[in-house]
Design an enzyme around this catalytic site. Structure first.
Site, mmCIF file in Angstrom:
data_model
loop_
_atom_site.group_PDB
_atom_site.id
_atom_site.type_symbol
_atom_site.label_atom_id
_atom_site.label_comp_id
_atom_site.label_asym_id
_atom_site.label_seq_id
_atom_site.Cartn_x
_atom_site.Cartn_y
_atom_site.Cartn_z
ATOM 1 N N ASP A 122 0.159 -5.131 -3.609
ATOM 2 C CA ASP A 122 -0.843 -4.178 -3.122
ATOM 3 C C ASP A 122 -1.839 -3.815 -4.210
ATOM 4 O O ASP A 122 -1.595 -4.025 -5.402
ATOM 5 C CB ASP A 122 -0.169 -2.912 -2.597
ATOM 6 N N GLU A 145 3.543 -0.601 -4.439
ATOM 7 C CA GLU A 145 3.705 -0.058 -5.790
ATOM 8 C C GLU A 145 2.734 1.080 -6.048
ATOM 9 O O GLU A 145 3.079 2.086 -6.682
ATOM 10 C CB GLU A 145 3.496 -1.185 -6.811
#
Length: 492
Positions: A79, A146
């Site tokens: 991400d 994350e």
């Protein structure tokens, strides 16, 4: 889009980064990218699987004769932080990232670039497809979410990974290698505050504080940059002399990005509006003078609104909320005495909102010491208890305890000297690398973290130095090969 990336060196890495730029991947929306990488793995003849959370693992067997070498895990997160300038409409769930090169750096147009951690992911993919590389058993671990919660690492399956060493590819400084990081936790505050309709003699205005640099709430927290929430609350406190009442507020979009913009809707007596506007103009000059050399683009504006909000906070509730926000911990709390030059404990007032009396705050506390993190969280709880708000701690994750005597670190240092003719700086970072969480789940893993030079992470100013990417690739490839030559490390 982004065809020019494939003209950069090293070409295999940049080709994969182009795929990442063209595939939307904000936190929580990584599914399309995961499916794309699974199809790629199948074309390469590589085994792949996911754990229950959705983290992706791709495996490649060792080169012939290197089956006894240490298993290497190449790790990064899929991400990216989704930040765009307010005047640039961008749907991070649909639109690709548009990149360009300027002065030896790769940038994105008006948005975050996603070099954090797209370059680490691209490097791992390039290693997996490099048939000229001699290597031991390889695993590429790509985690999810994350940037918002460390969810992928926190929910990572245990007894799943098979490797002996882990190379985290999520650092942001050439010439440095990281062996420790801060832990962190989200502090969430919520309250339903009393409201009343604006009186017949009250008018509405909007305050806007814009143009700040923002940045990473860990790496950049000590740089003295303005926090839009902190600064706008200061302005609102000054305007209480004109009997303002807070009706709405929105500042910041991510708890791990220093807020660049904040907006407040106020009601105040009509006969005070002109004086309040003059005070705002004076406050803009004050803040500009204080932040000179750091925040040259800051703007503070006040705009009359034709339509009044239906509700605004009661005067007492407005004053109490602004008082609490004004004294809430923000910025560097303490520098480390054990690791000179490193922030030990900090807090970022990341996201603040008020809508129809519903107040919400999400701050991110970081510390190298779990006890200091717990103490700062408790101070938040004690402060906001005073205004009747509810405070909770979410998404807590541990720090990564440094191991300066690590054999893996010594190997990296030797290669850095041989290949680049310089000694790497061994660092502890005030940011939330996933290594601390992974070490808790796999305590036998040796780990280091390294990467290319990325600046302005978590903001539309994010950029990566092209020459540092070449350097990063040379080191990564050499380290994988060097580990493959050491089959004796496992008794093979």
């Amino acid at each position: 889009m982004n065809e020019h990336l494939e003209q950069l060196a090293p070409q295999p890495l940049w080709r994969h980064f182009r795929t990442l730029c063209n595939t939307p991947r904000p936190s929580g929306h990584e599914a399309e990218l995961v499916a794309t990488l699974e199809r790629w793995a199948e074309r390469q003849g590589l085994a792949h699987d996911r754990d229950d959370f959705g983290n992706l693992r791709i495996r490649k067997p060792a080169s012939p004769g290197r089956e006894g070498a240490p298993g290497v895990i190449l790790q990064g997160h899929l991400d990216m932080v989704a930040q765009a300038n307010a005047d640039h409409p961008h749907d991070f769930t649909r639109d690709p990232i548009e990149t360009y090169v300027e002065g030896g750096w790769l940038r994105a147009r008006h948005t975050t670039l996603g070099a954090d951690n797209g370059l680490g992911v691209a490097a791992a993919l390039a290693i997996l497809e490099d048939d000229g590389l001699v290597h031991g058993p390889l695993e590429a671990l790509f985690t999810l979410e994350e940037e918002t919660s460390m969810g992928g690492a926190l929910q990572l399956a245990e007894h799943w990974l098979e490797g002996d060493v882990l190379l985290n590819l999520d650092s942001e400084d050439r010439g440095e290698v990281f062996i420790g990081c801060a832990g962190g936790a989200d502090i969430v505050v919520e309250a339903q505050l009393p409201t009343a309709e604006p009186g017949p003699d009250e008018v509405a205005v909007q305050l806007a504080l814009t143009g700040l640099k923002g940045g990473h709430s860990g790496i950049d927290i000590h740089r003295g940059r303005g926090n839009a929430n902190r600064l706008l609350v200061r302005v609102l406190r000054a305007l209480e002399a004109y009997d303002v009442r807070l009706a709405g507020y929105r500042g910041g979009t991510l708890r791990n990005a220093i807020p660049r913009e904040a907006f407040a809707t106020l009601v105040l007596p009509a006969d005070e509006a002109e004086a309040a506007a003059r005070r705002v103009a004076a406050l803009e000059q004050e803040l500009r003078a204080e932040l000179a050399g750091v925040e040259e683009e800051m703007m503070l504006t006040i705009t009359p609104l034709e339509a009044r909000p239906l509700q605004a906070l009661h005067a007492h509730a407005s004053r109490m909320l602004l008082a609490a926000l004004n004294v809430a911990p923000h910025g560097v709390e303490r520098m480390s005495s054990a690791v000179p030059g490193v922030v030990e404990t900090s807090n970022n007032l990341g996201v603040v909102s008020l809508d129809e009396g519903r107040f919400y705050l999400c701050a991110l506390v970081r510390s190298l010491r779990d006890s200091a993190l717990d103490d700062l969280a408790d101070r938040f709880r004690g402060l906001f208890d005073l205004i009747g708000a509810r405070t909770r701690v979410e998404n807590a994750y541990p720090g990564w305890t440094p191991s300066p005597d690590s054999a893996l670190l010594a190997r990296f240092q030797r290669l850095h000297r041989q290949l680049l003719d310089s000694e790497p700086a061994v660092k502890v970072i005030h940011a939330g690398l996933e290594c601390g969480i992974l070490a808790g789940k796999y305590p036998g893993l040796e780990m280091i973290s390294f990467g290319p030079s990325i600046r302005g992470a978590h903001s539309p100013d994010e950029r990566v130095e092209l020459s540092s990417v070449e350097e990063f690739w040379v080191l990564l490839r050499a380290l994988v090969e060097d580990l493959a030559d050491d089959a004796a490390a496992r008794g093979g």
